[in-house]
Design an enzyme around this catalytic site. Sequence first.
Site, PDB file in Angstrom:
ATOM      1  N   HIS A  22      -2.791 -10.079  -3.153  1.00  0.00           N
ATOM      2  CA  HIS A  22      -2.598 -10.795  -4.425  1.00  0.00           C
ATOM      3  C   HIS A  22      -2.947 -12.276  -4.250  1.00  0.00           C
ATOM      4  CE1 HIS A  22       0.757  -7.625  -5.072  1.00  0.00           C
ATOM      5  NE2 HIS A  22      -0.232  -7.299  -5.895  1.00  0.00           N
ATOM      6  N   LYS A  46       9.101   2.053 -13.039  1.00  0.00           N
ATOM      7  CA  LYS A  46       9.465   2.333 -11.656  1.00  0.00           C
ATOM      8  C   LYS A  46      10.609   1.409 -11.239  1.00  0.00           C
ATOM      9  CE  LYS A  46       4.987   0.130 -10.897  1.00  0.00           C
ATOM     10  NZ  LYS A  46       3.689   0.224 -10.307  1.00  0.00           N
ATOM     11  N   ARG A  95      -9.574  -2.926  -5.607  1.00  0.00           N
ATOM     12  CA  ARG A  95      -9.666  -2.780  -4.153  1.00  0.00           C
ATOM     13  C   ARG A  95     -10.689  -1.720  -3.777  1.00  0.00           C
ATOM     14  NH1 ARG A  95      -3.365  -1.807  -3.888  1.00  0.00           N
ATOM     15  NH2 ARG A  95      -4.134  -0.575  -5.624  1.00  0.00           N
ATOM     16  N   SER A 133       1.600  -3.212  -2.351  1.00  0.00           N
ATOM     17  CA  SER A 133       3.026  -3.510  -2.171  1.00  0.00           C
ATOM     18  C   SER A 133       3.756  -2.249  -1.735  1.00  0.00           C
ATOM     19  CB  SER A 133       3.623  -4.024  -3.484  1.00  0.00           C
ATOM     20  OG  SER A 133       2.957  -5.176  -3.914  1.00  0.00           O
TER      21      SER A 133
END
Length: 173
Positions: A22, A46, A95, A133
């Site tokens: 990030h 979540k 990514r 993460s």
Amino acid sequence: MSTQRVRIAVYPGSFDPVTNGHLDLIGRCAPLVDRLIVAVLRNAGKQPLFSPEERMEMLREATRHVANVEVDSFDGLLVEFARRRGACLLLRGIRAISDYEYELQMALMNRRLAPEIETVFMMAGEAYSFLSSRLVKEVIALGGDVSGLVPPQVEAKLKQRLAAKPAGRASAG
Ligand code: PNS
């Protein structure tokens, strides 16, 4: 008198917690805009490991050296937040190809909701193209080494938080 608009970008995400991936993206985008607002999602379905305030604090600490970066949080529709903040850009990182479909869906939905706001994708640095993460939390919970993948202060907070949990119970994000 100059008629040039202030170019504000919003970089939204869960940031549970912020990773060096990030931060790499923030470092690449900040010089291209007048202000970059890093926006932490509050109402994630979540179960986050860190509260919005904790996530914002970690982001603030990690971006303190970048003058035009601001950290905020939002609830509800991202485009409504972006409109309120006067943003013309949404920043997202890609990514790998696997990110593309989800990101495309979000970008097209956001364009439908707010055609005046453009989504801009930036490629993550190669060194972070595998990083998330979720994986960082999993590795820490299982006693692995994540140095170089998150800022040292984030690593310390993760160890503190996850040491109290049984291995393998890291939440997604
Ligand atoms: O880091 P994440 O979890 O991939 O970020 C996802 C995020 C926060 C960008 C996305 O969930 C979002 O924008 N949520 C806000 C709700 C919204 O606006 N939904 C409609 C747009 S698809």
